[in-house]
Write an enzyme that holds these catalytic residues in place. Sequence first.
Site, PDB file in Angstrom:
ATOM      1  N   ASP A   1      -7.992  -5.507   0.009  1.00  0.00           N
ATOM      2  CA  ASP A   1      -8.501  -6.184  -1.175  1.00  0.00           C
ATOM      3  C   ASP A   1      -8.120  -7.659  -1.235  1.00  0.00           C
ATOM      4  O   ASP A   1      -8.758  -8.437  -1.937  1.00  0.00           O
ATOM      5  CB  ASP A   1      -8.000  -5.468  -2.432  1.00  0.00           C
ATOM      6  CG  ASP A   1      -8.713  -4.145  -2.598  1.00  0.00           C
ATOM      7  OD1 ASP A   1      -9.868  -4.070  -2.153  1.00  0.00           O
ATOM      8  OD2 ASP A   1      -8.125  -3.206  -3.136  1.00  0.00           O
TER       9      ASP A   1
ATOM     10  N   HIS B   1       0.845  -1.188   0.000  1.00  0.00           N
ATOM     11  CA  HIS B   1       0.000   0.000   0.000  1.00  0.00           C
ATOM     12  C   HIS B   1       0.878   1.235   0.000  1.00  0.00           C
ATOM     13  O   HIS B   1       1.925   1.243   0.649  1.00  0.00           O
ATOM     14  CB  HIS B   1      -0.926   0.022   1.229  1.00  0.00           C
ATOM     15  CG  HIS B   1      -2.085   0.938   1.033  1.00  0.00           C
ATOM     16  ND1 HIS B   1      -1.997   2.287   1.303  1.00  0.00           N
ATOM     17  CD2 HIS B   1      -3.334   0.715   0.558  1.00  0.00           C
ATOM     18  CE1 HIS B   1      -3.158   2.838   1.012  1.00  0.00           C
ATOM     19  NE2 HIS B   1      -3.986   1.923   0.551  1.00  0.00           N
TER      20      HIS B   1
HETATM   21  N1  CMC Z   1       4.217  -7.395  -5.003  1.00  0.00           N
HETATM   22  C1  CMC Z   1       5.569  -7.411  -5.144  1.00  0.00           C
HETATM   23  N2  CMC Z   1       6.362  -6.353  -4.940  1.00  0.00           N
HETATM   24  C2  CMC Z   1       5.769  -5.219  -4.570  1.00  0.00           C
HETATM   25  C3  CMC Z   1       4.378  -5.108  -4.394  1.00  0.00           C
HETATM   26  C4  CMC Z   1       3.600  -6.256  -4.626  1.00  0.00           C
HETATM   27  N3  CMC Z   1       2.282  -6.223  -4.464  1.00  0.00           N
HETATM   28  N4  CMC Z   1       4.074  -3.851  -4.027  1.00  0.00           N
HETATM   29  C5  CMC Z   1       5.223  -3.184  -3.959  1.00  0.00           C
HETATM   30  N5  CMC Z   1       6.260  -4.001  -4.290  1.00  0.00           N
HETATM   31  C6  CMC Z   1       7.696  -3.694  -4.280  1.00  0.00           C
HETATM   32  C7  CMC Z   1       8.103  -2.822  -5.456  1.00  0.00           C
HETATM   33  O1  CMC Z   1       8.502  -3.595  -6.549  1.00  0.00           O
HETATM   34  C8  CMC Z   1       9.240  -2.037  -4.841  1.00  0.00           C
HETATM   35  O2  CMC Z   1      10.373  -2.861  -4.780  1.00  0.00           O
HETATM   36  P1  CMC Z   1      11.851  -2.228  -4.991  1.00  0.00           P
HETATM   37  O3  CMC Z   1      12.024  -1.271  -3.873  1.00  0.00           O
HETATM   38  O4  CMC Z   1      12.765  -3.404  -4.944  1.00  0.00           O
HETATM   39  O5  CMC Z   1      11.819  -1.556  -6.341  1.00  0.00           O
HETATM   40  C9  CMC Z   1       8.790  -1.809  -3.406  1.00  0.00           C
HETATM   41  O6  CMC Z   1       7.924  -2.913  -3.105  1.00  0.00           O
HETATM   42  C10 CMC Z   1       8.053  -0.500  -3.173  1.00  0.00           C
HETATM   43  O7  CMC Z   1       6.970  -0.463  -4.079  1.00  0.00           O
HETATM   44  P2  CMC Z   1       6.365   0.850  -4.731  1.00  0.00           P
HETATM   45  O8  CMC Z   1       5.870   0.497  -6.090  1.00  0.00           O
HETATM   46  O9  CMC Z   1       7.336   1.985  -4.590  1.00  0.00           O
HETATM   47  O10 CMC Z   1       5.159   1.133  -3.766  1.00  0.00           O
HETATM   48  P3  CMC Z   1       4.005   2.134  -4.055  1.00  0.00           P
HETATM   49  O11 CMC Z   1       3.711   2.766  -2.758  1.00  0.00           O
HETATM   50  O12 CMC Z   1       4.301   3.026  -5.203  1.00  0.00           O
HETATM   51  O13 CMC Z   1       2.851   1.141  -4.535  1.00  0.00           O
HETATM   52  C11 CMC Z   1       0.913  -0.184  -4.580  1.00  0.00           C
HETATM   53  C12 CMC Z   1       1.769   0.793  -3.757  1.00  0.00           C
HETATM   54  C13 CMC Z   1      -0.392  -0.432  -3.828  1.00  0.00           C
HETATM   55  C14 CMC Z   1       0.559   0.436  -5.958  1.00  0.00           C
HETATM   56  C15 CMC Z   1       1.710  -1.496  -4.771  1.00  0.00           C
HETATM   57  O14 CMC Z   1       2.066  -2.034  -3.514  1.00  0.00           O
HETATM   58  C16 CMC Z   1       0.941  -2.514  -5.593  1.00  0.00           C
HETATM   59  O15 CMC Z   1       0.922  -2.427  -6.824  1.00  0.00           O
HETATM   60  N6  CMC Z   1       0.275  -3.508  -4.913  1.00  0.00           N
HETATM   61  C17 CMC Z   1      -0.527  -4.480  -5.608  1.00  0.00           C
HETATM   62  C18 CMC Z   1      -1.833  -3.861  -6.002  1.00  0.00           C
HETATM   63  C19 CMC Z   1      -2.778  -3.698  -4.836  1.00  0.00           C
HETATM   64  O16 CMC Z   1      -2.997  -4.624  -4.070  1.00  0.00           O
HETATM   65  N7  CMC Z   1      -3.376  -2.495  -4.751  1.00  0.00           N
HETATM   66  C20 CMC Z   1      -4.432  -2.238  -3.769  1.00  0.00           C
HETATM   67  C21 CMC Z   1      -4.112  -1.145  -2.793  1.00  0.00           C
HETATM   68  S1  CMC Z   1      -5.323  -1.156  -1.474  1.00  0.00           S
HETATM   69  C22 CMC Z   1      -6.775  -0.640  -2.215  1.00  0.00           C
HETATM   70  C23 CMC Z   1      -6.813   0.799  -2.523  1.00  0.00           C
HETATM   71  O17 CMC Z   1      -6.718   1.606  -1.569  1.00  0.00           O
HETATM   72  O18 CMC Z   1      -6.990   1.138  -3.706  1.00  0.00           O
END
Ligand code: CMC
Length: 437
Positions: free
Chosen positions: A371, A313
């Site tokens: 989710d 998240h």
């Molecule tokens: N699976 C694997 N790796 C992940 C995931 C995941 N679900 N989420 C983040 N990472 C890794 C990412 O690759 C990065 O690694 P590194 O530092 O080695 O490059 C690190 O964790 C930080 O990730 P980020 O992309 O900078 O994190 P963010 O804050 O930009 O993204 C997110 C948050 C929710 C978009 C992401 O965690 C994600 O895509 N999760 C899966 C989709 C999901 O479940 N979304 C629902 C969110 S809750 C409902 C809502 O409020 O909408």
Amino acid sequence: MTPSDVKATLSFSDGSPTMDLPIYKGSIGPDVIDIRKLYAQTGKFTYDPGFLSTASCNSTITYIDGDKGELLYRGYPIEQLAENCDYLETCYLLLKGELPNATQKTDFTKLVTNHTMVNEQMQFFLRGFRRDAHPMAIMTGLVGAMSAFYHDSTDIHNAEHRDIAAIRLIAKMPTLVAMAYKYTVGQPYIYPKNDLSYAGNFMRMMFATPCEEYEPNEVLVRAMDRIFILHADHEQNASTSTVRLCGSSGTNPFAAIAAGVACLWGPAHGGANEAALNMLEDVQRMGGVEKIGDFIKQVKDKNSNVKLMGFGHRVYKNYDPRAKLMRETCHEVLDALGLHNDPIFKLAMALEKIALEDDYFVSRKLYPNVDFYSGIVQRAIGIPVTLFTAIFALARTVGWIAQLNEMIGDPEYKIGRPRQLFSGSTPRNVAPIAQRR
Ligand code: CMC
């Protein structure tokens, strides 16, 4: 906004004059540095793609402390609201700032209930879609189309119009989602039944047919109501910011909410519940629990583009408090339906355990989000996977409206207009076509 005694001073290494920036204190949470005069005084913009450090507005509605795993609606912890209130009380709270007393609750419920039917013409509009259209494509269209059906509530600058639009949207979203579902399965629409609860009525519109009544199961109705409460608002997330930005142009409330629905659809946001369930089904097809190790390897491989959907998240870096509540509901529903041996559920629990112990996830503070569990609950209730995000949209509508109305009522509100760091071509001349390479 309460100004702080402390000021930020911006200085430049090239000797340009320094600039003092006011700091405002929130009631809780980080202070903000006011950069509104920055461009006028320095000719410079700030750069913050993804809004990692930018407060886009001043709000009193929802507060999240991502490190503590805390979520408050109007100051009330989500755990207390989920335990003690129903969704319509939560809607009242988000819209009006206070929980209703018994009379206010009865009046509000009656008001919403009186608006549950949709204009009969809307079914003909719905029929224009392909039967296999994604429900979120349908919902984006239907919600936007409401502005063509309810002309007396489209002036966003008229408080009365905004109030009526709010009630209409909250009341009609369940009817529209159920209609979208019935359309895709080829069954007749079921009209709302106003002596049922908000969640009970929605489930009946989903699952009853003209030849068979649906008796809502109390455990499942409570679970659906909890899904609605937990998704009702979530601060300045992507879809809420979209609604605010869209509404800032003065467009009508239905159009602004339709923009929110469109944004929510994405798999990184509301579409994650559908994506999480699809992921579980894929892993099940690959061989289920036995193959989790291979799947996790793919997730960790930077070149694979595979993510563990339902994990991680942007704000919660400890745990998602909604996930904790949804996990509890998940067990209640599976108990009530005797589904604990369901292979997808077993797979989800195994995946959760492995991910929570794996250093990749632990070091990045990736925890299951709401989710991950809401998909399992909805599947158990009998909701088709493609409808999950539409149900999220139904629940989030009240949050979008509360945030939109707060913005319109804010004397400092302006049309949203971000700027950019331009790195494209400098000015050049158009060559005659024969001379172009
Ligand atoms: N699976 C694997 N790796 C992940 C995931 C995941 N679900 N989420 C983040 N990472 C890794 C990412 O690759 C990065 O690694 P590194 O530092 O080695 O490059 C690190 O964790 C930080 O990730 P980020 O992309 O900078 O994190 P963010 O804050 O930009 O993204 C997110 C948050 C929710 C978009 C992401 O965690 C994600 O895509 N999760 C899966 C989709 C999901 O479940 N979304 C629902 C969110 S809750 C409902 C809502 O409020 O909408």
